[in-house]
Each structure stands twice: as structure tokens, then as C-alpha cells.
Design a protein around this motif. Structure first.
Motif, PDB file in Angstrom:
ATOM      1  N   LEU A 107     -22.947  10.606  86.823  1.00 47.40           N
ATOM      2  CA  LEU A 107     -23.198   9.571  85.824  1.00 47.40           C
ATOM      3  C   LEU A 107     -22.490   8.265  86.175  1.00 47.40           C
ATOM      4  O   LEU A 107     -23.066   7.175  86.047  1.00 47.40           O
ATOM      5  N   ASN A 108     -21.249   8.357  86.610  1.00 48.42           N
ATOM      6  CA  ASN A 108     -20.525   7.139  86.988  1.00 48.42           C
ATOM      7  C   ASN A 108     -21.141   6.473  88.220  1.00 48.42           C
ATOM      8  O   ASN A 108     -21.199   5.239  88.306  1.00 48.42           O
ATOM      9  N   LEU A 109     -21.608   7.285  89.170  1.00 51.67           N
ATOM     10  CA  LEU A 109     -22.296   6.717  90.335  1.00 51.67           C
ATOM     11  C   LEU A 109     -23.569   5.991  89.918  1.00 51.67           C
ATOM     12  O   LEU A 109     -23.855   4.884  90.414  1.00 51.67           O
ATOM     13  N   TRP A 110     -24.343   6.597  89.023  1.00 54.45           N
ATOM     14  CA  TRP A 110     -25.561   5.948  88.558  1.00 54.45           C
ATOM     15  C   TRP A 110     -25.244   4.632  87.872  1.00 54.45           C
ATOM     16  O   TRP A 110     -25.936   3.637  88.080  1.00 54.45           O
ATOM     17  N   LYS A 111     -24.204   4.599  87.060  1.00 54.83           N
ATOM     18  CA  LYS A 111     -23.819   3.349  86.401  1.00 54.83           C
ATOM     19  C   LYS A 111     -23.510   2.264  87.432  1.00 54.83           C
ATOM     20  O   LYS A 111     -23.947   1.108  87.302  1.00 54.83           O
ATOM     21  N   THR A 112     -22.750   2.626  88.453  1.00 51.75           N
ATOM     22  CA  THR A 112     -22.394   1.661  89.498  1.00 51.75           C
ATOM     23  C   THR A 112     -23.628   1.185  90.243  1.00 51.75           C
ATOM     24  O   THR A 112     -23.805  -0.023  90.493  1.00 51.75           O
ATOM     25  N   ARG A 113     -24.498   2.115  90.619  1.00 49.78           N
ATOM     26  CA  ARG A 113     -25.689   1.748  91.386  1.00 49.78           C
ATOM     27  C   ARG A 113     -26.633   0.875  90.560  1.00 49.78           C
ATOM     28  O   ARG A 113     -27.263  -0.056  91.099  1.00 49.78           O
ATOM     29  N   ILE A 114     -26.764   1.143  89.277  1.00 53.63           N
ATOM     30  CA  ILE A 114     -27.608   0.304  88.420  1.00 53.63           C
ATOM     31  C   ILE A 114     -27.081  -1.126  88.402  1.00 53.63           C
ATOM     32  O   ILE A 114     -27.844  -2.091  88.533  1.00 53.63           O
ATOM     33  N   ARG A 115     -25.774  -1.270  88.274  1.00 52.49           N
ATOM     34  CA  ARG A 115     -25.166  -2.605  88.299  1.00 52.49           C
ATOM     35  C   ARG A 115     -25.449  -3.305  89.631  1.00 52.49           C
ATOM     36  O   ARG A 115     -25.781  -4.493  89.677  1.00 52.49           O
ATOM     37  N   GLN A 116     -25.366  -2.567  90.714  1.00 49.37           N
ATOM     38  CA  GLN A 116     -25.596  -3.152  92.033  1.00 49.37           C
ATOM     39  C   GLN A 116     -27.061  -3.566  92.215  1.00 49.37           C
ATOM     40  O   GLN A 116     -27.348  -4.596  92.839  1.00 49.37           O
ATOM     41  N   ILE A 117     -27.980  -2.787  91.680  1.00 53.19           N
ATOM     42  CA  ILE A 117     -29.403  -3.153  91.771  1.00 53.19           C
ATOM     43  C   ILE A 117     -29.671  -4.403  90.941  1.00 53.19           C
ATOM     44  O   ILE A 117     -30.402  -5.303  91.372  1.00 53.19           O
ATOM     45  N   TYR A 118     -29.083  -4.477  89.754  1.00 51.06           N
ATOM     46  CA  TYR A 118     -29.205  -5.694  88.951  1.00 51.06           C
ATOM     47  C   TYR A 118     -28.768  -6.911  89.775  1.00 51.06           C
ATOM     48  O   TYR A 118     -29.451  -7.948  89.804  1.00 51.06           O
ATOM     49  N   ALA A 119     -27.600  -6.797  90.412  1.00 52.44           N
ATOM     50  CA  ALA A 119     -27.059  -7.926  91.186  1.00 52.44           C
ATOM     51  C   ALA A 119     -28.000  -8.306  92.327  1.00 52.44           C
ATOM     52  O   ALA A 119     -28.235  -9.492  92.588  1.00 52.44           O
ATOM     53  N   LEU A 120     -28.532  -7.308  93.021  1.00 55.47           N
ATOM     54  CA  LEU A 120     -29.471  -7.549  94.109  1.00 55.47           C
ATOM     55  C   LEU A 120     -30.689  -8.336  93.632  1.00 55.47           C
ATOM     56  O   LEU A 120     -31.177  -9.244  94.315  1.00 55.47           O
ATOM     57  N   LEU A 121     -31.153  -8.006  92.428  1.00 60.83           N
ATOM     58  CA  LEU A 121     -32.350  -8.647  91.885  1.00 60.83           C
ATOM     59  C   LEU A 121     -32.060  -9.992  91.228  1.00 60.83           C
ATOM     60  O   LEU A 121     -32.984 -10.696  90.823  1.00 60.83           O
ATOM     61  N   GLY A 122     -30.791 -10.341  91.099  1.00 60.55           N
ATOM     62  CA  GLY A 122     -30.445 -11.591  90.422  1.00 60.55           C
ATOM     63  C   GLY A 122     -30.491 -11.475  88.918  1.00 60.55           C
ATOM     64  O   GLY A 122     -30.664 -12.478  88.212  1.00 60.55           O
TER      65      GLY A 122
END
Length: 362
Positions: free
Chosen positions: A309-324
Motif C-alpha cells: 500500500l505504501n509503495l502504491w501511494k508513492t508510485r501514484i504520487r510519482q505518476i502525478y508528477a510525471l504527468l504534470g
């Protein structure tokens, strides 16, 4: 009988998840158009969302899965501990069995026992009454109620009910009479825009489209029956109903042109954090996971579930950043291409998917 069925569901659902490893589904038809200079700093990203009365720091929840047996007890314990540690909402499996057989209640109440302050949703079938709904909420001291509609599963299930005509009026009674929010969901065959409009008309404000692509309960119920021993017996199975239903992508595309002011959640075939963000880009407020969490709870218990769950939270944040994307509401302005079978099915319903591909300029 009910407890044996619940154990069959756990065993067969876990087996299906192994078979689905690495397989493609409708989420692969949704591609973000890559804008190489669109990115922002991950520290500037806010993944929180407002879901009804609840504020979530990340747009994910553990969807309803199991309960009612000794096998389910350690699974729900692990998931409840993980939900408590990460702040992720958790839904129970259907508590109908505990209402009918109170001795099975501990496999459900363990959820609140290990997650006393978290967001917990009780789960109940749509054919139940307001009294049942109140009892389900009371059993878990639940913050909300998931009402599941599962006509395909009930049709295939040997002991299932085929009396569906009262479901909508029962849902209306529950929504009007319950003092916590009600989320109406499918169990993996999708909610069409027409169905959501019917639910909206009786007061439902939150739906989970729960599409195909993940656990297939028609296949589970077919697998629970004896293998056919003759040509005649083979015709008694419902294997030809297994492909029926709508994917989460089908549903979200359908609802994107809907006029109802309904909060839409998505689940069904969610395999990774990118699927979460894809669903959000098509209009889902938050996204539910079941199969992936069942497997990790069974194999790695609470510690593994917390880590995932914590990994998914981190990865979601990183995808948001990638997309602007600095906040979740900006995702519906990102550019996505919908192709493949999802695009074909959308065109068959007169849905223009090209409008999703140039939303930045629009």
C-alpha cells in the motif's frame, strides 16, 4: 453451505489472480500522451481526494473481499492492520452470512478490532432490507455501507437468488433510512450509465463501477460445480456467461457523458498504480483493489500488505508528477488515447473517445 461457499471463493479467487499475472486488460487501452516537459516536482504533488465525508491522502481503497470462515479471519486481520497503518479505507466482504449465522461474525469484526480509528465500510447484498443494512453497519461500527449488486453471479450460483425486481426499491429504502453513506457497487461485471441513472434517481450518491478484468465470479461459481460427466451435464453450466459485463473503462467512458452528479469509484482488474491513475483520468474519484491485496495478505500477511500500500501511494504520487498533475482534479484535463477493444466498444455505443486525446488544448 454458506461458509463452504466463502472458502471456495477465497481459493478460486486466489487461483484466478495467479492466472491473471502479466495478462492484459482494458486498462491497457488507455495511454497517457507523453508530454516530456509537462512534469512537476513530486514534493509539490497532492494526491489527496475528498470522497463523500471522507478525506483520503491517496485515491485508493481496499475493496470488499471475504469473511465468514476460519480461512477469512487471518486475511481480514492482515488487511485491517494494513489499512490502519496506512490510512487506506477498507471494505469487508459481504456480512450477510454473519447476520444469518452470528457465530461467523468474528471474521468480520476483526476488521474494526484491528482498525479502530480508520474508515471501514460494511458490505451487504442488494437484496437485503433496511434492517439488515442497519445490522451490518452496527456489526462493524462502520462508517459507510457498500451494497453490492451481482445478478450475473446470482444467476450462475447454484444456490443463488434469481429474484431481482425488488432490488432497486430495497436500495432506495436503505439509502433513505441509513445514517451513513451508501456506496453501490457491482462485483465485477460493471455498472452502465443507465444503471447509475436509476441509482441516482433513488438517492444514491456514490457508485463503484467494479468492471470486468479482475476476479470473475461467474467463473468462480462455474468452477464450484462438479465437472460435467456427460454431454447433457455440460449444458447445465453457465460458462458462456463468464465473458458478460462491462470493463471499468467501458463504464467510465459511458459515465463521462452522463448528467448525473454522482461520485464515481472504479475497480475491477486494477493491477498497478498506473491503472489507478488511468481510471482517475477517465473520471474515477478513487480506485479499489481486491485481488492484488488478497494475494499479498495471503502470502505476506500484514507487513507485506502495508509495504504494498505504501509503495502504491508513492508510485501514484510519482505518476502525478510525471504527468504534470499537482492535484487529483487535474487528471481529467490530461490527454489520453483510448484505443483497442475499448475504443471499438465505445464507438458501438456512440461514444467519441477522440475528445480525451486533446484535453489540454480544449
Amino acid at each position: 453451505m454458506a461458509q463452504s461457499r466463502k472458502d471456495d471463493h477465497i481459493r478460486l479467487a486466489a487461483a484466478q489472480q495467479e492466472q491473471l499475472d502479466g495478462s492484459k486488460n482494458a486498462f491497457d487501452d488507455v495511454d497517457f500522451i507523453h508530454h516530456a516537459l509537462a512534469g512537476v516536482d513530486a514534493d509539490d504533488v497532492d494526491t489527496s481526494i475528498q470522497l463523500g465525508p471522507w478525506t483520503l491522502d491517496s485515491p485508493i481503497y481496499i475493496n470488499g473481499m471475504t469473511g465468514g470462515t476460519d480461512t477469512a479471519l487471518p486475511i481480514n486481520t492482515a488487511l485491517a492492520k494494513a489499512a490502519a497503518a496506512t490510512g487506506v479505507p477498507m471494505a469487508s466482504g459481504s456480512v450477510g452470512v454473519a447476520l444469518d449465522k452470528p457465530e461467523t461474525a468474528p471474521s468480520f469484526t476483526v476488521i474494526r478490532e484491528h482498525n479502530p480509528d480508520g474508515i471501514v465500510w460494511a458490505n451487504l447484498g442488494a437484496g437485503r432490507t433496511l434492517a439488515h443494512a442497519k445490522a451490518a453497519v452496527e456489526l462493524l461500527a462502520a462508517d459507510g455501507l457498500q451494497l453490492h449488486v451481482n445478478p450475473i453471479q446470482e444467476t450462475v450460483m447454484p444456490e443463488g437468488s434469481r429474484n431481482f425486481s425488488a432490488w432497486l426499491s430495497l436500495i432506495e429504502d436503505i439509502v433513505a433510512g441509513l445514517n451513513v453513506p451508501v456506496i453501490v457497487k457491482e462485483v465485477g461485471f460493471g455498472l452502465s450509465a443507465k444503471t447509475v441513472a436509476q441509482l441516482y434517481d433513488v438517492g444514491v450518491e456514490i457508485v463503484d463501477v467494479a468492471g470486468t478484468g479482475g476476479t470473475n465470479f461467474a467463473r468462480i461459481e462455474n468452477d464450484r460445480t462438479a465437472h460435467p460427466s456427460s454431454v447433457i451435464d455440460a449444458h447445465a453450466k453457465f460458462d458462456w456467461l463468464e465473458p458478460m459485463g462491462l470493463t471499468a473503462v467501458d463504464c467510465l467512458l459511458d459515465l463521462a457523458q452522463s448528467a448525473q452528479d454522482v461520485t464515481v469509484l472504479a475497480s475491477g482488474g486494477v493491477r498497478n498504480p498506473l491503472d489507478v491513475v488511468r481510471a482517475q483520468a477517465l473520471g474515477a474519484k478513487a480506485v479499489g483493489m481486491a485481488g492484488v491485496m488478497l494475494r499479498v495478505a495471503m502470502s505476506d500477511c500484514a507487513d507485506g500488505a502495508i509495504e504494498v500500500l505504501n509503495l502504491w501511494k508513492t508510485r501514484i504520487r510519482q505518476i502525478y508528477a510525471l504527468l504534470g498533475v499537482r492535484a487529483a482534479e487535474e487528471l481529467t484535463s490530461t490527454d489520453v488515447m483510448v484505443t483497442g477493444r475499448s475504443a471499438q466498444r465505445a464507438r458501438a455505443r456512440n461514444i467519441d473517445v477522440t475528445r480525451f486525446a486533446d484535453r489540454v488544448r480544449i
